[in-house]
Design an enzyme around this catalytic site. Structure first.
Site: not given
Ligand code: F6P
Length: 361
Positions: A14, A115, A117, A139-140, A278, A286-287
Site C-alpha cells: 500500500g 511494509g 510484506g 501509515i499504520d 453517525r 489518510q494515505r
Molecule cells: O497497511 C496500511 C493500510 O493502510 C491498512 O491500515 C489497511 O488495512 C490497508 O493498508 C488497506 O490497504 P489496501 O486498500 O491497499 O488493500
C-alpha cells in the site's frame, strides 16, 4: 567500500505519503556519488519484465518530495514467490526469474521500500543472493524495529483535522460521532489522532473493548452536560471475545480487507445510549495527498541512509529510525513481526488520566 555501481529501487504494498521523498533521496544521493539508478515499476513486477524499468536521474525526481503516491507505482499482489492465481493463472513461483533479470540488468543492489510484506520478500531475495537494503513504510506505524514510519505523521495530521471538523457538527447536533481510522493490527493512528483531536473514546486492536463500557462513558458525559461525544475506532479493533470486521476475506496473494467496525460501533452506541449517532470512515484519504514536513524529512533520511549502506557493502538490513539516529537493523529480525502499541506506553496512561475511555471494563 563495495563495488556497487548500479542499483535498483522499488516501492511495494500500500502507498504511504513520503514514498516519493525516499525515491528522490535514493536517486539524488546515489547519482551524486556516481552510481546509476534504475526504477522498477509496480514493486517486484519490475523485475519480471525489463520493459517495466527505467533509468532515474536527479532530473526525474525533481519536485517530487511534496507528492503523495509513488512515481514507480505499487501493487499488493506482487509476491514473486507466490503469484496469485488471477494474475498468473495459478500460484507460481517466479523468484528465479527475478534473480535472473536482476543479473541480466547488471544490477548490483536493490533498495526495497515497503511494509512487512515487501520487506519479507526482499529478505527472501537477500537469502537468494541479491544484495538488498529495506526501507520501512506504512501509515499504520507498526513495522517492527523502527520507532516511526514515514506516512504516519501525515495520516495522523489528516485524521486529527477530520476529528476537529466532526467536533463542531457533533456539538451542534448533540450527537455521537464515530470515526473509523486505519490501523490493521495496531492502534497508533487511532491513539495519536484521537488524543490530538480530543476524542472521548478510542478503540484499538491492542485493547479489546466492551461496548457497554464505551456507552457508559458517553452516557456519563451526557449526564455531566457534555451532550456530544467523539469516538475514534481503528479498523482492526475488536470487541471482547469478538473478531475483526471484514469487507473481504483473504484470498491468494491478498490479505483480508478490513472495514465496517465503525458502523457496528455506531449502531450499538445508538441503541445503548439512546443518542443520535453517525459514523464516518476516513479510509484511503489518510494515505493520499502531500506528506507532512516531518514525513518528508524522515523519508529523506531513510533514503540517504539506504544508499550509504549500499556503498559500504552492508546488505540484508532495514534502515530504522532510532532517534536521534537512523540505524541498520537485520531484516531477519524484523520481518513477520508487528510493533503494536505497548500497553505501558505513556500516552495511553496520560490518555486515561485526561478522561479518555478505551472501552475497558
Ligand atoms: O497497511 C496500511 C493500510 O493502510 C491498512 O491500515 C489497511 O488495512 C490497508 O493498508 C488497506 O490497504 P489496501 O486498500 O491497499 O488493500
Amino acid at each position: 567500500m563495495s563495488a556497487v555501481k548500479r542499483i535498483a529501487v522499488l516501492t511495494g504494498g500500500g502507498d504511504a505519503p513520503g514514498l516519493n521523498a525516499v525515491i528522490r533521496a535514493v536517486v539524488k544521493s546515489a547519482c551524486n556519488a556516481g552510481l546509476e539508478v534504475v526504477g522498477l515499476e509496480d514493486s517486484f513486477d519490475g523485475l519480471l519484465d525489463p520493459s517495466r524499468t527505467r533509468p532515474l536521474t536527479p532530473r526525474d525526481v525533481t519536485g517530487i518530495i511534496r507528492l503523495g503516491g509513488t512515481i514507480l507505482g505499487t501493487t499488493n499482489h506482487g509476491d514473486p514467490f507466490a503469484y496469485p492465481a488471477e494474475v498468473a493463472g495459478g500460484k507460481v513461483d517466479y523468484s528465479d526469474r527475478v534473480v535472473e533479470t536482476f543479473h541480466q540488468m547488471r544490477l548490483d543492489a536493490l533498495v526495497a521500500i515497503g511494509g512487512d510484506g515487501t520487506l519479507g520478500i526482499a529478505h527472501r531475495f537477500f537469502l537468494k543472493g541479491i544484495p538488498v537494503v529495506g526501507v520501512p513504510k506504512t501509515i499504520d506505524n507498526d513495522i517492527f524495529g523502527t520507532t516511526t514510519c514515514f506516512g504516519f505523521d501525515t495520516a495522523v495530521s489528516f485524521a486529527a483535522d477530520a476529528i476537529d471538523r466532526l467536533h463542531t457538527t457533533a456539538e451542534a447536533h448533540k450527537r455521537v460521532m464515530v470515526v473509523e481510522v486505519m490501523g490493521r493490527y495496531a492502534g497508533w493512528i487511532a491513539l495519536h489522532a484521537g488524543v490530538a483531536g480530543g476524542a472521548d473514546v478510542i478503540l484499538m486492536p491492542e485493547i479489546p473493548f466492551d461496548i457497554d463500557a464505551a456507552a457508559a462513558h458517553i452516557s456519563h458525559r451526557d449526564a455531566l452536560g457534555a451532550k456530544f461525544s467523539i469516538v475514534v475506532v481503528a479498523e482492526g479493533a475488536t470487541p471482547l471475545g469478538g473478531s475483526r470486521v471484514l469487507q473481504e476475506a483473504a484470498k491468494a496473494g491478498h490479505v483480508e480487507r478490513l472495514g465496517g467496525i465503525g458502523v457496528q460501533v455506531a449502531e450499538a452506541l445508538a441503541v445503548k445510549t439512546g443518542k443520535d449517532t453517525r459514523s464516518v470512515v476516513l479510509g484511503h484519504l489518510q494515505r493520499g495527498g502531500a506528506p507532512t514536513a516531518f514525513d518528508r524529512v524522515l523519508a529523506t533520511r531513510l533514503g540517504g541512509k539506504a544508499v550509504e549502506l549500499l556503498q559500504r557493502g552492508v546488505f540484508g538490513k532495514m534502515v530504522a529510525n532510532h532517534p536521534p539516529d537512523i540505524v541498520p537493523v537485520p531484516l531477519a529480525d524484523v520481518v513477520g513481526r508487528t510493533r503494536t502499541v505497548p500497553l505501558d506506553y505513556d500516552l495511553l496512561t496520560t490518555a486515561r488520566a485526561i478522561g479518555i475511555s478505551f472501552g475497558e471494563r
